[in-house]
Design a protein around this motif. Structure first.
Motif, PDB file in Angstrom:
ATOM      1  N   THR A  76       2.295   6.534   1.804  1.00 47.74           N
ATOM      2  CA  THR A  76       1.892   5.734   0.631  1.00 47.74           C
ATOM      3  C   THR A  76       2.967   6.068  -0.548  1.00 47.74           C
ATOM      4  O   THR A  76       3.827   6.600  -0.153  1.00 47.74           O
ATOM      5  CB  THR A  76       0.638   6.542  -0.012  1.00 47.74           C
ATOM      6  N   LEU A  77       3.006   5.346  -1.538  1.00 46.45           N
ATOM      7  CA  LEU A  77       4.038   5.413  -2.716  1.00 46.45           C
ATOM      8  C   LEU A  77       3.858   6.901  -3.301  1.00 46.45           C
ATOM      9  O   LEU A  77       3.201   7.699  -3.089  1.00 46.45           O
ATOM     10  CB  LEU A  77       3.675   4.511  -3.499  1.00 46.45           C
ATOM     11  N   SER A  78       5.084   7.313  -3.575  1.00 48.61           N
ATOM     12  CA  SER A  78       5.284   8.538  -4.425  1.00 48.61           C
ATOM     13  C   SER A  78       4.977   8.416  -5.829  1.00 48.61           C
ATOM     14  O   SER A  78       4.954   7.288  -6.245  1.00 48.61           O
ATOM     15  CB  SER A  78       6.829   9.010  -4.178  1.00 48.61           C
ATOM     16  N   SER A  79       4.822   9.673  -6.484  1.00 51.12           N
ATOM     17  CA  SER A  79       4.572   9.608  -7.901  1.00 51.12           C
ATOM     18  C   SER A  79       5.653   8.952  -8.579  1.00 51.12           C
ATOM     19  O   SER A  79       5.468   8.085  -9.355  1.00 51.12           O
ATOM     20  CB  SER A  79       4.333  10.980  -8.327  1.00 51.12           C
ATOM     21  N   TYR A  80       6.665   9.154  -8.132  1.00 50.11           N
ATOM     22  CA  TYR A  80       8.066   8.352  -8.914  1.00 50.11           C
ATOM     23  C   TYR A  80       7.969   7.030  -8.570  1.00 50.11           C
ATOM     24  O   TYR A  80       8.196   6.271  -9.547  1.00 50.11           O
ATOM     25  CB  TYR A  80       9.241   9.156  -8.290  1.00 50.11           C
ATOM     26  N   ALA A  81       7.324   6.379  -7.406  1.00 49.84           N
ATOM     27  CA  ALA A  81       7.238   4.984  -7.303  1.00 49.84           C
ATOM     28  C   ALA A  81       6.319   4.485  -8.267  1.00 49.84           C
ATOM     29  O   ALA A  81       6.491   3.269  -9.069  1.00 49.84           O
ATOM     30  CB  ALA A  81       7.056   4.759  -5.970  1.00 49.84           C
ATOM     31  N   TYR A  82       5.231   5.113  -8.479  1.00 45.33           N
ATOM     32  CA  TYR A  82       3.977   4.758  -9.459  1.00 45.33           C
ATOM     33  C   TYR A  82       4.537   4.605 -10.861  1.00 45.33           C
ATOM     34  O   TYR A  82       4.363   3.759 -11.665  1.00 45.33           O
ATOM     35  CB  TYR A  82       2.789   5.565  -9.187  1.00 45.33           C
ATOM     36  N   VAL A  83       5.461   5.671 -11.156  1.00 42.24           N
ATOM     37  CA  VAL A  83       6.131   5.548 -12.499  1.00 42.24           C
ATOM     38  C   VAL A  83       7.185   4.609 -12.480  1.00 42.24           C
ATOM     39  O   VAL A  83       6.942   3.697 -13.733  1.00 42.24           O
ATOM     40  CB  VAL A  83       6.627   6.913 -12.936  1.00 42.24           C
ATOM     41  N   LEU A  84       7.607   3.984 -11.616  1.00 47.74           N
ATOM     42  CA  LEU A  84       8.655   2.920 -11.811  1.00 47.74           C
ATOM     43  C   LEU A  84       7.659   1.751 -11.828  1.00 47.74           C
ATOM     44  O   LEU A  84       8.303   0.827 -12.707  1.00 47.74           O
ATOM     45  CB  LEU A  84       9.536   2.884 -10.322  1.00 47.74           C
ATOM     46  N   LEU A  85       6.703   1.527 -11.128  1.00 44.69           N
ATOM     47  CA  LEU A  85       5.786   0.351 -11.258  1.00 44.69           C
ATOM     48  C   LEU A  85       5.377   0.210 -12.920  1.00 44.69           C
ATOM     49  O   LEU A  85       5.264  -0.900 -13.497  1.00 44.69           O
ATOM     50  CB  LEU A  85       4.595   0.294 -10.405  1.00 44.69           C
ATOM     51  N   VAL A  86       4.780   1.495 -13.410  1.00 47.39           N
ATOM     52  CA  VAL A  86       4.316   1.443 -14.923  1.00 47.39           C
ATOM     53  C   VAL A  86       5.721   0.792 -15.660  1.00 47.39           C
ATOM     54  O   VAL A  86       5.477   0.053 -16.666  1.00 47.39           O
ATOM     55  CB  VAL A  86       4.185   2.905 -15.154  1.00 47.39           C
ATOM     56  N   VAL A  87       6.891   1.461 -15.609  1.00 51.74           N
ATOM     57  CA  VAL A  87       7.995   0.920 -16.144  1.00 51.74           C
ATOM     58  C   VAL A  87       8.335  -0.567 -16.021  1.00 51.74           C
ATOM     59  O   VAL A  87       8.581  -1.221 -16.985  1.00 51.74           O
ATOM     60  CB  VAL A  87       9.246   1.832 -15.605  1.00 51.74           C
ATOM     61  N   ALA A  88       8.209  -1.300 -14.795  1.00 49.04           N
ATOM     62  CA  ALA A  88       8.379  -2.505 -14.521  1.00 49.04           C
ATOM     63  C   ALA A  88       7.326  -3.274 -15.358  1.00 49.04           C
ATOM     64  O   ALA A  88       7.626  -4.481 -15.803  1.00 49.04           O
ATOM     65  CB  ALA A  88       8.286  -2.599 -12.953  1.00 49.04           C
ATOM     66  N   TYR A  89       6.138  -2.828 -15.262  1.00 48.11           N
ATOM     67  CA  TYR A  89       5.153  -3.398 -15.964  1.00 48.11           C
ATOM     68  C   TYR A  89       5.263  -3.670 -17.357  1.00 48.11           C
ATOM     69  O   TYR A  89       5.118  -4.784 -18.210  1.00 48.11           O
ATOM     70  CB  TYR A  89       3.765  -2.849 -15.675  1.00 48.11           C
ATOM     71  N   LEU A  90       5.757  -2.669 -18.101  1.00 49.71           N
ATOM     72  CA  LEU A  90       6.116  -2.646 -19.462  1.00 49.71           C
ATOM     73  C   LEU A  90       7.253  -3.342 -19.660  1.00 49.71           C
ATOM     74  O   LEU A  90       7.520  -3.615 -20.948  1.00 49.71           O
ATOM     75  CB  LEU A  90       6.080  -0.942 -20.003  1.00 49.71           C
ATOM     76  N   GLN A  91       8.197  -3.696 -18.817  1.00 47.54           N
ATOM     77  CA  GLN A  91       9.122  -4.473 -19.077  1.00 47.54           C
ATOM     78  C   GLN A  91       8.727  -6.218 -19.105  1.00 47.54           C
ATOM     79  O   GLN A  91       9.408  -6.875 -19.788  1.00 47.54           O
ATOM     80  CB  GLN A  91      10.107  -4.261 -18.177  1.00 47.54           C
ATOM     81  N   GLN A  92       7.491  -6.265 -18.386  1.00 52.98           N
ATOM     82  CA  GLN A  92       7.279  -7.606 -18.190  1.00 52.98           C
ATOM     83  C   GLN A  92       6.298  -8.160 -19.039  1.00 52.98           C
ATOM     84  O   GLN A  92       5.936  -9.509 -19.112  1.00 52.98           O
ATOM     85  CB  GLN A  92       6.637  -7.895 -16.690  1.00 52.98           C
ATOM     86  N   VAL A  93       5.476  -7.083 -19.863  1.00 53.54           N
ATOM     87  CA  VAL A  93       4.412  -7.786 -20.720  1.00 53.54           C
ATOM     88  C   VAL A  93       5.082  -8.410 -21.735  1.00 53.54           C
ATOM     89  O   VAL A  93       6.162  -8.214 -21.996  1.00 53.54           O
ATOM     90  CB  VAL A  93       3.552  -6.525 -21.296  1.00 53.54           C
ATOM     91  N   SER A  94       4.258  -9.294 -22.520  1.00 52.46           N
ATOM     92  CA  SER A  94       4.878 -10.202 -23.544  1.00 52.46           C
ATOM     93  C   SER A  94       4.259  -9.620 -24.891  1.00 52.46           C
ATOM     94  O   SER A  94       2.923  -9.793 -24.919  1.00 52.46           O
ATOM     95  CB  SER A  94       4.661 -11.417 -23.425  1.00 52.46           C
ATOM     96  N   PRO A  95       4.800  -9.201 -25.778  1.00 55.86           N
ATOM     97  CA  PRO A  95       6.364  -8.792 -25.783  1.00 55.86           C
ATOM     98  C   PRO A  95       6.586  -7.402 -25.036  1.00 55.86           C
ATOM     99  O   PRO A  95       5.864  -6.706 -25.036  1.00 55.86           O
ATOM    100  CB  PRO A  95       6.647  -8.549 -27.499  1.00 55.86           C
ATOM    101  N   PRO A  96       7.858  -7.364 -24.229  1.00 54.25           N
ATOM    102  CA  PRO A  96       7.993  -6.340 -23.609  1.00 54.25           C
ATOM    103  C   PRO A  96       7.887  -5.143 -24.271  1.00 54.25           C
ATOM    104  O   PRO A  96       8.420  -4.893 -25.588  1.00 54.25           O
ATOM    105  CB  PRO A  96       9.524  -6.401 -23.358  1.00 54.25           C
ATOM    106  N   ILE A  97       7.444  -4.098 -23.927  1.00 53.98           N
ATOM    107  CA  ILE A  97       7.315  -2.721 -24.317  1.00 53.98           C
ATOM    108  C   ILE A  97       8.650  -2.018 -24.215  1.00 53.98           C
ATOM    109  O   ILE A  97       9.252  -1.196 -25.101  1.00 53.98           O
ATOM    110  CB  ILE A  97       6.271  -2.100 -24.131  1.00 53.98           C
ATOM    111  N   LEU A  98       9.427  -1.913 -23.120  1.00 52.85           N
ATOM    112  CA  LEU A  98      10.623  -1.477 -22.585  1.00 52.85           C
ATOM    113  C   LEU A  98      11.764  -2.495 -22.301  1.00 52.85           C
ATOM    114  O   LEU A  98      11.626  -3.543 -21.740  1.00 52.85           O
ATOM    115  CB  LEU A  98      10.253  -0.557 -21.574  1.00 52.85           C
ATOM    116  N   PRO A  99      12.824  -2.145 -22.629  1.00 49.08           N
ATOM    117  CA  PRO A  99      13.803  -3.032 -22.246  1.00 49.08           C
ATOM    118  C   PRO A  99      14.093  -3.049 -20.864  1.00 49.08           C
ATOM    119  O   PRO A  99      13.907  -1.859 -19.940  1.00 49.08           O
ATOM    120  CB  PRO A  99      15.262  -2.528 -22.949  1.00 49.08           C
ATOM    121  N   ASN A 100      14.725  -4.125 -20.209  1.00 47.17           N
ATOM    122  CA  ASN A 100      15.135  -4.161 -18.700  1.00 47.17           C
ATOM    123  C   ASN A 100      16.534  -3.673 -18.928  1.00 47.17           C
ATOM    124  O   ASN A 100      17.534  -4.323 -19.211  1.00 47.17           O
ATOM    125  CB  ASN A 100      14.989  -5.629 -18.408  1.00 47.17           C
ATOM    126  N   LEU A 101      16.954  -2.456 -18.359  1.00 44.67           N
ATOM    127  CA  LEU A 101      18.279  -1.967 -18.504  1.00 44.67           C
ATOM    128  C   LEU A 101      19.089  -2.684 -17.371  1.00 44.67           C
ATOM    129  O   LEU A 101      19.318  -2.499 -16.380  1.00 44.67           O
ATOM    130  CB  LEU A 101      18.484  -0.453 -18.249  1.00 44.67           C
TER     131      LEU A 101
END
Length: 101
Positions: A76-101
């Motif tokens: 299964t996914l690691s905790s770190y992978a789940y956090v990266l999914l959260v980051v990716a989600y927050l980069q994709q919402v409109s308007p983005p909450i986090l920048p895409n580095l």
């Protein structure tokens, strides 16, 4: 606290895992692992950008843990992978909450 040490054979990374006995919250401490330091710095950077990042990431990690789906040895996914999914989600919402580095 309960602790145990495990070594990842394919990376030769020594990691000590600490788990709080009552809450079962876990924390891994890795020695001589530059990538782990960079990963931690990246997550810290993102969490410093918006106060909603850390609570959401912790909620997702807790959700995955309670369902037993954050254990890489069990494929299964690691905790770190789940956090990266959260980051990716927050980069994709409109308007983005986090920048895409």
């Amino acid at each position: 606290y309960h602790t145990h040490t495990h070594t990842h054979a394919h990376t030769r990374t020594h990691t000590r895992t600490h788990a709080h006995t009552r809450t079962h919250n876990q924390c891994d401490i890795s020695l001589s692992n530059a990538l782990a330091l960079r990963n931690s710095a990246l997550l810290r950077f993102y969490s410093d950008l918006d106060p909603r990042v850390r609570p959401l990431a912790l909620a997702v990690k807790l959700w995955a843990s309670r369902r037993g789906i954050n254990d890489p040895p069990s494929q299964t996914l690691s905790s770190y992978a789940y956090v990266l999914l959260v980051v990716a989600y927050l980069q994709q919402v409109s308007p983005p909450i986090l920048p895409n580095l």
